[in-house]
Write a protein that holds these residues in place. Structure first.
Motif, PDB file in Angstrom:
ATOM      1  N   LEU A 305       0.829  -1.205   0.000  1.00 26.33           N
ATOM      2  CA  LEU A 305       0.000   0.000   0.000  1.00 26.33           C
ATOM      3  C   LEU A 305       0.866   1.258   0.000  1.00 26.33           C
ATOM      4  N   LEU A 306       1.904   1.263   0.837  1.00 28.03           N
ATOM      5  CA  LEU A 306       2.787   2.421   0.921  1.00 28.03           C
ATOM      6  C   LEU A 306       3.498   2.661  -0.404  1.00 28.03           C
ATOM      7  N   LEU A 307       3.984   1.594  -1.033  1.00 22.23           N
ATOM      8  CA  LEU A 307       4.684   1.731  -2.307  1.00 22.23           C
ATOM      9  C   LEU A 307       3.757   2.276  -3.389  1.00 22.23           C
ATOM     10  N   PHE A 308       2.532   1.789  -3.434  1.00 23.99           N
ATOM     11  CA  PHE A 308       1.583   2.286  -4.435  1.00 23.99           C
ATOM     12  C   PHE A 308       1.184   3.739  -4.142  1.00 23.99           C
ATOM     13  N   ALA A 309       1.056   4.080  -2.866  1.00 25.75           N
ATOM     14  CA  ALA A 309       0.706   5.453  -2.518  1.00 25.75           C
ATOM     15  C   ALA A 309       1.790   6.422  -2.971  1.00 25.75           C
ATOM     16  N   VAL A 310       3.046   6.043  -2.785  1.00 24.30           N
ATOM     17  CA  VAL A 310       4.159   6.916  -3.146  1.00 24.30           C
ATOM     18  C   VAL A 310       4.377   6.941  -4.648  1.00 24.30           C
ATOM     19  N   ARG A 311       4.290   5.765  -5.288  1.00 20.48           N
ATOM     20  CA  ARG A 311       4.667   5.669  -6.699  1.00 20.48           C
ATOM     21  C   ARG A 311       3.515   5.962  -7.664  1.00 20.48           C
ATOM     22  N   HIS A 312       2.296   5.537  -7.311  1.00 25.83           N
ATOM     23  CA  HIS A 312       1.192   5.599  -8.275  1.00 25.83           C
ATOM     24  C   HIS A 312       0.051   6.524  -7.868  1.00 25.83           C
ATOM     25  N   LEU A 346      -8.969   3.588  -5.543  1.00 24.01           N
ATOM     26  CA  LEU A 346      -9.839   2.769  -4.700  1.00 24.01           C
ATOM     27  C   LEU A 346      -9.765   1.291  -5.070  1.00 24.01           C
ATOM     28  N   PHE A 347      -9.756   1.000  -6.355  1.00 27.12           N
ATOM     29  CA  PHE A 347      -9.727  -0.401  -6.789  1.00 27.12           C
ATOM     30  C   PHE A 347      -8.395  -1.066  -6.460  1.00 27.12           C
ATOM     31  N   THR A 348      -7.282  -0.344  -6.617  1.00 26.33           N
ATOM     32  CA  THR A 348      -5.988  -0.945  -6.275  1.00 26.33           C
ATOM     33  C   THR A 348      -5.860  -1.127  -4.763  1.00 26.33           C
ATOM     34  N   PHE A 374     -11.347  -3.405 -14.946  1.00 29.37           N
ATOM     35  CA  PHE A 374     -10.657  -2.116 -14.860  1.00 29.37           C
ATOM     36  C   PHE A 374      -9.195  -2.313 -14.499  1.00 29.37           C
ATOM     37  N   LEU A 375      -8.917  -3.176 -13.531  1.00 29.92           N
ATOM     38  CA  LEU A 375      -7.536  -3.411 -13.114  1.00 29.92           C
ATOM     39  C   LEU A 375      -6.705  -3.993 -14.251  1.00 29.92           C
ATOM     40  N   LEU A 376      -7.267  -4.948 -14.968  1.00 32.33           N
ATOM     41  CA  LEU A 376      -6.526  -5.582 -16.061  1.00 32.33           C
ATOM     42  C   LEU A 376      -6.262  -4.619 -17.205  1.00 32.33           C
ATOM     43  N   TRP A 377      -7.246  -3.787 -17.541  1.00 30.79           N
ATOM     44  CA  TRP A 377      -7.073  -2.863 -18.667  1.00 30.79           C
ATOM     45  C   TRP A 377      -6.411  -1.546 -18.259  1.00 30.79           C
ATOM     46  N   SER A 378      -6.038  -1.428 -16.984  1.00 29.30           N
ATOM     47  CA  SER A 378      -5.282  -0.258 -16.527  1.00 29.30           C
ATOM     48  C   SER A 378      -3.802  -0.557 -16.408  1.00 29.30           C
ATOM     49  N   LEU A 422       1.665  -6.826 -10.746  1.00 31.09           N
ATOM     50  CA  LEU A 422       2.853  -6.349 -11.454  1.00 31.09           C
ATOM     51  C   LEU A 422       2.468  -5.442 -12.616  1.00 31.09           C
ATOM     52  N   SER A 423       1.397  -5.788 -13.298  1.00 38.38           N
ATOM     53  CA  SER A 423       0.922  -4.954 -14.400  1.00 38.38           C
ATOM     54  C   SER A 423       0.493  -3.583 -13.888  1.00 38.38           C
ATOM     55  N   LEU A 424      -0.182  -3.546 -12.736  1.00 36.36           N
ATOM     56  CA  LEU A 424      -0.587  -2.274 -12.152  1.00 36.36           C
ATOM     57  C   LEU A 424       0.612  -1.448 -11.710  1.00 36.36           C
TER      58      LEU A 424
END
Length: 442
Positions: A305-312, A346-348, A374-378, A422-424
């Motif tokens: 969660l922290l990595l996604f918050a900072v990076r994405h 929200l979805f991630t 949505f996750l797959l096509w994002s 990994l795709s996200l």
């Protein structure tokens, strides 16, 4: 009247009046006909395709209700639990059903009390099935609206998201679980966020949490969005609102036995049975039950969660800590949130929680099923072509339809989750330009 005048009038009557501009409806139909080969592949036709699928779903749900046998799992237990409340028992430690003690927050009690009376004390199963079919159809409408706003997914994918999923129809109309009710409220809240109704959306979100606390998996993403949009001081009232709703709904039970209510309805340390796990079947049972394993999963969950918050999630030039400031006082005023950014965050947030869940039971599929396209096509991995994405959806569906779960079905589910994660991670920034309406930011 002269002969020349008569001849001129006759000639004018024989000529056709020039055609006016074509109607808007005719122009739309003409465009659809000209692009008929692209209807299933262009996101702008989401409304058209989903409208047809939604109408088909009405017939499918009626067919399932009448042709597929209802299976009793938790409905009777739900009715026993709310009947205890109706009879005057407000101590959560004394509320039980066939499958064990009551472990859901107070919102569940109120909603299923209404269902208890509507269905003749829970006896009219057929009526309950039709009510849950209505829940399913409303959920689809809310989900389709989200996909229309984000314009991420080609319309043909929605066939796999609704008509082709046996497990989801089963969860709604053949099992009557409470999970669909919580997700219906969650998608309602998400639609409000997309429209800029943040305060009302937080209220509906809190109601969803009061039905089942799995909705808390969306909380990290929601907190990030609130801080991005409002800063800490203006976020606090919305957090207070969410907490106040929980206290208000739970008040009769908190007054009777506060510790009993909190320990049962929000039991974060609840132990799951190995026999029902869908995602960890390949592990030895002693590891599955190990508290060290649970702590490791929690640590991995928080770190991801922290990595996604900072990076994405954070698309500004400032640090995440800067989000605590009022947007007007930041070095770089943040760009307005787009529909794709809101949904992606929200979805991630929810999907990361699913990936590191201590256990997933069959009804938990509805927690993230409608978010998978949505996750797959994002994702940002170009090699994930359309066919491969559809195959991943199919493999996930197969894993959830394998009963009882096997080593291979659980392993396949984790592989699919890993590919999506990994795709996200390599996903580009959300590209849509639609922002939340400014007049409704409150």
């Amino acid at each position: 009247v002269t002969p020349a005048t008569l001849r001129a009038d006759m000639a004018g009557a024989g000529r056709k009046k020039p055609a006016g501009p074509p109607s808007r409806l005719w122009g739309t139909l003409s465009t659809i006909w000209q692009e008929k080969h692209w209807i299933l592949f262009r996101a702008e036709y989401t409304y058209l395709v989903t409208a047809l699928l939604w109408l088909a779903e009405i017939g499918i749900n009626v067919w399932v209700i009448h042709r597929v046998a209802y299976t009793e799992i938790d409905w009777k237990a739900y009715m026993d639990e709310v009947e205890g409340v109706i009879n005057g028992t407000y101590d959560y430690t004394e509320l039980k059903g066939d499958t064990g003690p009551l472990v859901y927050p107070a919102g569940f009690v109120y909603i299923f009390t209404v269902l208890y009376y509507v269905t003749g004390h829970g006896v009219n199963i057929r009526l309950a099935q039709y009510i849950f079919a209505a829940f399913y159809l409303v959920t689809l409408l809310l989900v389709f609206r989200i996909y229309h706003r984000t314009q991420k997914v080609p319309p043909y994918v929605f066939f796999f998201m609704c008509c082709a999923s046996y497990r989801i129809h089963s969860i709604f109309v053949l099992r009557l679980f409470n999970d669909p009710v919580a997700m219906l409220l969650l998608f309602g809240a998400l639609n409000l966020f997309l429209d800029g109704h943040w305060t009302l959306g937080c209220g509906i979100y809190s109601l969803a949490v009061s039905v089942k606390m799995n909705v808390l998996l969306f909380a990290p993403g929601l907190l990030f969005l609130l801080l991005w949009e409002f800063g800490l001081l203006k976020t606090l009232p919305k957090l207070v609102l969410c907490a106040a709703i929980q206290v208000l709904l739970g008040l009769p039970f908190l007054l009777e036995n506060p510790l009993g209510y909190l320990s049962h309805s929000f039991d974060l340390g609840r132990q799951f049975l190995f026999q029902w796990t869908v995602n960890w079947r390949f592990l030895p049972e002693d590891i599955f039950l190990s508290r060290y394993f649970h702590l490791a999963l929690l640590g991995a969950h928080l770190l991801t969660l922290l990595l996604f918050a900072v990076r994405h999630w954070n698309r500004s030039g400032d640090s995440v800590v800067a989000l605590l400031k009022d947007p007007a006082q930041r070095k770089e005023p943040p760009q307005k949130l787009t529909a794709a950014q809101i949904v992606f965050t929200l979805f991630t947030s929810n999907f990361i929680g699913i990936c590191f869940s201590r256990s997933l039971h069959y009804q938990f599929y509805v927690w993230y099923f409608h978010t998978l396209p949505f996750l797959l096509w994002s994702g940002g991995v170009r090699k994930l072509a359309h066919l491969l994405r559809v195959l991943i959806l199919g493999l996930i569906e197969l894993s959830w339809n394998t009963y009882p779960s096997t080593v291979y079905s659980s392993a396949a589910l984790h592989v699919c989750h890993l590919i999506i994660l990994l795709s996200l991670w390599h996903a580009p920034p959300p590209s849509d330009t639609e922002t939340t309406p400014q007049r409704k930011r409150m």
